[in-house]
Scaffold this motif. Structure first.
Motif: not given
Length: 108
Positions: A83-92
């Motif tokens: 679910g990390d769609l923006d590749c910043d290493a978290d799902v938010d």
């Protein structure tokens, strides 16, 4: 229909320097040539288009894609399929917004 090429390339892949598009197949695969700067050479690549948020990779963003994102919501050290769609290493919330903004979108 017409689409911007950079919206079809996975944002989690490092940028391809001097990308030149060769051909696009009927299924949407993109043959390209790019400059591999660290190796100082030109290489070919076959790019597979995707819709941001299509976590099950079936070509369309549906409710099925929402499940893994919600299951991993708040997770740190996450990857794209979680679910990390923006590749910043978290799902938010940014990842949820990206999925929802593409809800119902499909590859041609």
């Amino acid at each position: 229909g017409m689409r911007q090429i950079d919206t079809l390339i996975d944002p989690c892949v490092p940028p391809l320097s001097q990308l030149r598009i060769g051909k696009i197949s009927n299924s949407g695969h993109i043959a390209a040539v790019f400059r591999n700067v660290p190796l100082n050479r030109t290489e070919g690549a076959l790019l597979t288009p995707y819709v941001p948020g299509d976590l099950d990779e079936d070509g369309v963003v549906t409710i099925v894609d929402l499940a893994p994102l919600l299951a991993n919501f708040g997770r740190i050290a996450a990857v794209y399929p979680e679910g990390d769609l923006d590749c910043d290493a978290d799902v938010d919330l940014q990842d949820l917004a990206r999925l929802l903004s593409n809800f119902g979108e499909a590859l041609p």
